[in-house]
Motif scaffolding. Structure first.
Motif, PDB file in Angstrom:
ATOM      1  N   ASN A 125      12.051  -1.809   7.912  1.00  0.00           N
ATOM      2  CA  ASN A 125      12.040  -2.151   6.480  1.00  0.00           C
ATOM      3  C   ASN A 125      11.274  -3.442   6.222  1.00  0.00           C
ATOM      4  O   ASN A 125      10.956  -4.166   7.146  1.00  0.00           O
ATOM      5  N   HIS A 126      11.045  -3.684   4.952  1.00  0.00           N
ATOM      6  CA  HIS A 126      10.382  -4.942   4.576  1.00  0.00           C
ATOM      7  C   HIS A 126      11.427  -6.047   4.398  1.00  0.00           C
ATOM      8  O   HIS A 126      11.509  -6.662   3.357  1.00  0.00           O
ATOM      9  N   GLY A 127      12.223  -6.265   5.386  1.00  0.00           N
ATOM     10  CA  GLY A 127      13.245  -7.314   5.321  1.00  0.00           C
ATOM     11  C   GLY A 127      12.689  -8.645   5.798  1.00  0.00           C
ATOM     12  O   GLY A 127      11.530  -8.726   6.199  1.00  0.00           O
ATOM     13  N   VAL A 146      -1.690  -4.717  11.733  1.00  0.00           N
ATOM     14  CA  VAL A 146      -0.564  -5.604  12.064  1.00  0.00           C
ATOM     15  C   VAL A 146       0.684  -5.191  11.277  1.00  0.00           C
ATOM     16  O   VAL A 146       1.779  -5.131  11.818  1.00  0.00           O
ATOM     17  N   HIS A 147       0.495  -4.887   9.995  1.00  0.00           N
ATOM     18  CA  HIS A 147       1.610  -4.451   9.145  1.00  0.00           C
ATOM     19  C   HIS A 147       2.324  -3.242   9.783  1.00  0.00           C
ATOM     20  O   HIS A 147       3.538  -3.230   9.926  1.00  0.00           O
ATOM     21  N   GLU A 148       1.534  -2.260  10.199  1.00  0.00           N
ATOM     22  CA  GLU A 148       2.130  -1.057  10.791  1.00  0.00           C
ATOM     23  C   GLU A 148       2.747  -1.356  12.152  1.00  0.00           C
ATOM     24  O   GLU A 148       3.801  -0.818  12.480  1.00  0.00           O
ATOM     25  N   CYS A 183       4.154  -4.106  13.053  1.00  0.00           N
ATOM     26  CA  CYS A 183       5.429  -4.784  12.788  1.00  0.00           C
ATOM     27  C   CYS A 183       6.516  -3.771  12.440  1.00  0.00           C
ATOM     28  O   CYS A 183       7.677  -3.954  12.775  1.00  0.00           O
ATOM     29  N   HIS A 184       6.127  -2.679  11.776  1.00  0.00           N
ATOM     30  CA  HIS A 184       7.100  -1.641  11.429  1.00  0.00           C
ATOM     31  C   HIS A 184       7.651  -0.924  12.671  1.00  0.00           C
ATOM     32  O   HIS A 184       8.704  -0.295  12.596  1.00  0.00           O
ATOM     33  N   LEU A 185       6.916  -1.004  13.790  1.00  0.00           N
ATOM     34  CA  LEU A 185       7.435  -0.374  15.010  1.00  0.00           C
ATOM     35  C   LEU A 185       8.697  -1.096  15.453  1.00  0.00           C
ATOM     36  O   LEU A 185       9.583  -0.516  16.060  1.00  0.00           O
ATOM     37  N   ARG A 199      13.125 -10.248   8.492  1.00  0.00           N
ATOM     38  CA  ARG A 199      12.647 -10.253   9.880  1.00  0.00           C
ATOM     39  C   ARG A 199      11.262  -9.638   9.997  1.00  0.00           C
ATOM     40  O   ARG A 199      10.443 -10.053  10.811  1.00  0.00           O
ATOM     41  N   PHE A 200      11.009  -8.645   9.137  1.00  0.00           N
ATOM     42  CA  PHE A 200       9.684  -8.025   9.108  1.00  0.00           C
ATOM     43  C   PHE A 200       8.632  -9.076   8.747  1.00  0.00           C
ATOM     44  O   PHE A 200       7.605  -9.205   9.404  1.00  0.00           O
ATOM     45  N   TYR A 201       8.932  -9.839   7.687  1.00  0.00           N
ATOM     46  CA  TYR A 201       7.957 -10.844   7.232  1.00  0.00           C
ATOM     47  C   TYR A 201       7.784 -11.980   8.228  1.00  0.00           C
ATOM     48  O   TYR A 201       6.680 -12.508   8.375  1.00  0.00           O
ATOM     49  N   PRO A 226       0.812  -1.222   0.000  1.00  0.00           N
ATOM     50  CA  PRO A 226       0.000   0.000   0.000  1.00  0.00           C
ATOM     51  C   PRO A 226       0.846   1.273   0.000  1.00  0.00           C
ATOM     52  O   PRO A 226       0.383   2.317  -0.418  1.00  0.00           O
ATOM     53  N   ASP A 227       2.101   1.180   0.461  1.00  0.00           N
ATOM     54  CA  ASP A 227       2.958   2.366   0.413  1.00  0.00           C
ATOM     55  C   ASP A 227       3.710   2.457  -0.923  1.00  0.00           C
ATOM     56  O   ASP A 227       4.681   3.205  -1.047  1.00  0.00           O
ATOM     57  N   LEU A 228       3.252   1.683  -1.899  1.00  0.00           N
ATOM     58  CA  LEU A 228       3.762   1.677  -3.277  1.00  0.00           C
ATOM     59  C   LEU A 228       5.122   0.981  -3.434  1.00  0.00           C
ATOM     60  O   LEU A 228       5.651   0.890  -4.536  1.00  0.00           O
TER      61      LEU A 228
HETATM   62 ZN   LIG Z   1       5.231  -1.612   5.042  1.00  0.00          ZN
END
Ligand SMILES: [Zn+2]
Length: 252
Positions: A219-221, A209-211, A213-215, A223-225, A43-45
């Protein structure tokens, strides 16, 4: 393929780009044990690509060129979903989206001005039926109130789960954003777009949840996933549905 100066390193995603017409598509590339290439537009492109471990750069580049039109289309959906939702005229019989459902708007005469949802219908009661502009005001503020209640409930449930994984979140704010469903600030505030109220609850949960996790992972690395997967195992499905919400609204 433009390589912004890094080699294939263990586990670290690479920032790459391809040229598509006059547009440059930047993407993050990481590798996994999978057999096929996956492309995700967020969603953040941002564009996140996961390739098989042994994929050659040429092969990745070729795939990216093949899917370039689709990627740009997905980005456009996220960029433009607000303007592409056909403008509502707030007349009786019109269809409005609420929590993933299509709900008919029905205007009735009533003793007080109020909105009530019943049997999949958004019923607007007006004491003076000639005051047509009141309908829009009432519906918009009702949807906003529903967003406050629904987002809070989902946020509280999600935060309880996230805390067990070391994520501490304060609260969220509802803010209209031009091309994002959700966002988080450096200070740890989560922002949610009020228009998310059109999406099914599970999709709203996915954005929260997505946001969250960003806390912990900015990044979308990988570990994020991993974190996202732990907190919301069916996140991919919810992301697809959320994309679907955008597509539906974009038909002229
Ligand atoms: Zn994101």
């Amino acid at each position: 393929m433009t390589i912004h100066g890094d080699l294939r390193q263990n586990g670290h995603p690479r920032q790459l780009a391809i040229q598509y017409g006059r547009k440059q598509i930047e993407f993050q590339l990481s590798y996994s044990a999978r057999k096929t290439l996956s492309i995700v537009v967020h969603p953040d492109l941002s564009v996140v690509v996961t390739a098989p471990k042994d994929a050659a750069d040429d092969a990745v580049e070729e795939k990216m060129h093949k899917r370039a039109a689709w990627i740009v289309q997905q980005q456009r959906f996220f960029e433009n979903y607000l303007p592409t939702i056909p403008p509502r005229t707030y007349v009786s019989g019109e269809s409005h989206r609420y929590l993933g459902r299509q709900c008919r708007l029905r205007v009735h005469e009533g003793s007080e001005d109020v909105v009530k949802l019943a049997r999949g219908q958004i019923n607007v009661y007006l004491s003076d039926l000639s005051k047509k502009q009141r309908i829009k005001t009432l519906v918009v503020s009702w949807l906003h109130q529903r967003a406050v209640v629904v987002f809070q409930e989902l946020f509280d449930n999600t935060v309880a789960k996230a805390e067990r994984h070391g994520i501490t979140a304060m609260n969220f704010e509802i803010r209209r954003m031009k091309n994002r469903w959700g966002s988080c600030t450096k200070e740890g505030h989560i922002l949610l777009n009020p228009d998310l109220i059109i999406a099914p609850k599970q999709c709203i949960e996915y954005v929260i949840v997505h946001e969250l996790c960003h806390l912990q992972e900015h990044n979308h690395g990988p570990r994020f996933y991993r974190l996202l997967q732990t907190l919301l195992p069916d996140w991919e499905q919810q992301r697809e549905r959320l994309n679907g919400c955008v597509v539906e609204g974009s038909s002229p």
